[in-house]
Motif scaffolding. Sequence first.
Motif, mmCIF file in Angstrom:
data_model
loop_
_atom_site.group_PDB
_atom_site.id
_atom_site.type_symbol
_atom_site.label_atom_id
_atom_site.label_comp_id
_atom_site.label_asym_id
_atom_site.label_seq_id
_atom_site.Cartn_x
_atom_site.Cartn_y
_atom_site.Cartn_z
ATOM 1 N N ASN A 67 0.050 4.662 -0.902
ATOM 2 C CA ASN A 67 -1.092 5.541 -0.999
ATOM 3 C C ASN A 67 -1.687 5.202 0.288
ATOM 4 O O ASN A 67 -2.794 4.797 0.472
ATOM 5 N N ASP A 114 -7.693 -5.716 -3.342
ATOM 6 C CA ASP A 114 -6.827 -5.477 -4.544
ATOM 7 C C ASP A 114 -5.615 -5.564 -4.908
ATOM 8 O O ASP A 114 -5.177 -6.257 -5.626
ATOM 9 N N GLU A 115 -3.977 -6.073 -3.644
ATOM 10 C CA GLU A 115 -3.372 -6.492 -3.762
ATOM 11 C C GLU A 115 -2.794 -7.646 -3.952
ATOM 12 O O GLU A 115 -1.755 -7.629 -4.243
ATOM 13 N N ILE A 124 1.053 -0.793 -0.019
ATOM 14 C CA ILE A 124 0.031 0.323 -0.044
ATOM 15 C C ILE A 124 0.752 1.562 0.512
ATOM 16 O O ILE A 124 1.382 1.671 1.309
ATOM 17 N N GLN A 160 -5.857 6.594 2.832
ATOM 18 C CA GLN A 160 -7.782 5.789 3.330
ATOM 19 C C GLN A 160 -8.110 5.750 3.701
ATOM 20 O O GLN A 160 -8.268 5.587 5.534
ATOM 21 N N SER A 164 -8.335 -2.149 -0.805
ATOM 22 C CA SER A 164 -6.240 -1.881 -1.491
ATOM 23 C C SER A 164 -6.467 -3.395 -1.193
ATOM 24 O O SER A 164 -5.690 -3.605 -2.118
ATOM 25 N N THR A 178 -7.517 3.921 10.875
ATOM 26 C CA THR A 178 -7.738 2.870 9.556
ATOM 27 C C THR A 178 -6.374 2.651 10.684
ATOM 28 O O THR A 178 -6.757 1.030 10.105
ATOM 29 N N GLU A 200 -11.495 1.438 2.648
ATOM 30 C CA GLU A 200 -10.617 2.022 1.236
ATOM 31 C C GLU A 200 -9.393 0.756 1.432
ATOM 32 O O GLU A 200 -9.028 0.380 0.212
ATOM 33 N N LEU A 201 -9.841 0.907 2.546
ATOM 34 C CA LEU A 201 -7.923 0.039 3.095
ATOM 35 C C LEU A 201 -8.130 -1.431 2.849
ATOM 36 O O LEU A 201 -7.047 -1.836 2.427
ATOM 37 N N SER A 248 -17.720 -4.600 -6.540
ATOM 38 C CA SER A 248 -17.529 -3.088 -6.683
ATOM 39 C C SER A 248 -18.125 -2.070 -5.630
ATOM 40 O O SER A 248 -18.287 -1.142 -4.666
#
Length: 573
Positions: free
Chosen positions: A78, A92-93, A76, A81, A89, A140, A85-86, A100
Amino acid sequence: MYLEHFGLNRKPFSTTPDPRFLFLSSKHREGLAHLLFGTQADSSFVLLTGEIGTGKTTLCRTLLEKPPEDIHVALILNPLQTPYELLASICDEFGITYRSDTQSRKVLVDRINVFLLQKHSAGQRCILIIDEAQNLSIKTLEQIRLLTNLETGDHKLLKIMLIGQPELKLLLERPELKQLNQRITARYHLLPLSEKETASYLGHRIFKAGGKTDIFSTAVAKKIHKLANGVPRVINLIAERALLGAYALNRHKIDKKLVARAANEVLGKSGHRFKPTLANLLMAASFLLAVLAISLAGLNIYLQKEQSEPVTSKQPVTTENLVQDESEKPETILTVHKQANAAAVAEINADISDTQQADKTELADLNSLLNQQKNQPAAIDSLFTRWGIPPYSLTGNSACEKAAQVKLDCIYRKGSFAELTGYDRPAVLEITDQQNNRHQILLSAIQGENAEIIIDGEKQNVTVNELLYAWNGDFLLFWRLPPDGSKIVRPESSGESIAWLHKQLDSVLGNASEQAASRHFGKNLKQKLIEFQTMAGLNPDGVAGPQTLIKLATFRADADTPRLLPSKSHGAK
């Protein structure tokens, strides 16, 4: 432009992190060792800090350049978040699919947990690396702490590395982040280069770029070190501009005047401290006021976004909320909460992407098993049988009353899949079929992507995903109490449970067993508890509550304790 002039084949002082130019000073070697430790330790949470430009990201890139085949990394870059959102992410990673338009943190955490369990079952490791972590919000960071609860009975499923500037250490010292700070198992602060290391660094970079290492003399390197304070990124900026200046003057070696001029161009100084004038101060004040106004506007937007985000994740499992209130115990076997969970079930079932239609079709197999189910209370009988206890030998109106007769205690709650697997005990689940009918089944074991369930006393194998789509979050499980029936062993406790706890901890920690263990809660026992809790990734509070006692039985691999996840041996310290 200047490459041919100096006989170089690439730019030696690019500020972009490039592992090919990695210079391992003693400090960088130690920092890299901490990162490598983070990839190998069973319960690792690594913190790497350093000033801007000291080489933190370069060490990270070096670690990731050729990762072992059994390691999966989510990087990560960025950190600005929200908690949701974290999680997205991270999915996604790791390549984890999800719908979605879902807004449920629980759905994302459950997907992540299934992925981690699958990789753990295959003998693989998963690592989450967050760069510039000083920019993470409190909320977060708390979500990151909750991710450390993803575990089997004896292993953390996700290894986490936080990389950031020194402000990160100050951030973690805030009272609201105390639990997260306590879980960090390795810390390292990366310091700038020494004067001698700066000279070696300059020569190393030139050599790696194909040039002659005498371009920068020792005296010039000393000057650069002083101007850059030993920070590699600043050294690169000054050295790069000095090479350009030498090229423009058709020189093949760098002198102190060139370095001073280069520093003045890139840093706005020529070796002397910058002295602010009144005009400078007024300009700075105007700029800061503008930044403050923009920041406040951004904060307002962020807070509105945070307030509008649905929060579905539950409190983490702690010693306090694991102790069940007597008023909340079900009066009948697995009495359902009065508040219906149809909305949660609908959300889980709806959260299936187009690429997961195969899983949705597979649910029909589970659905057909549920439609054929004849005796739902048999799930409770199967749970007793899994503990080696004949259910017909017990009397009582509820599962918890029956369990108490054989020194078992109940945990009955609504939670996430991560919490359930963290307990590592067979559990009765309440699930919903496609017709919205509720059923009780026994989740007996998990092996990779597959789950062994028992319906009407018969073993069946289904996928974990099938269960996730149908499970509404309710579960009931048993855990074995100490011989005297204590649910918590704390400093004011005394008697048989104290001596018993001494022996259990000695067995796990590899200590020599005391011939006559004390029957009073003393400093020695508290130290043992804290050592074990730290090893097991628990909050090291020195109190043996249900979570600690459950983990202790798991680490001991007691023969009379059934496990949900594949058993692995534990060595003594």
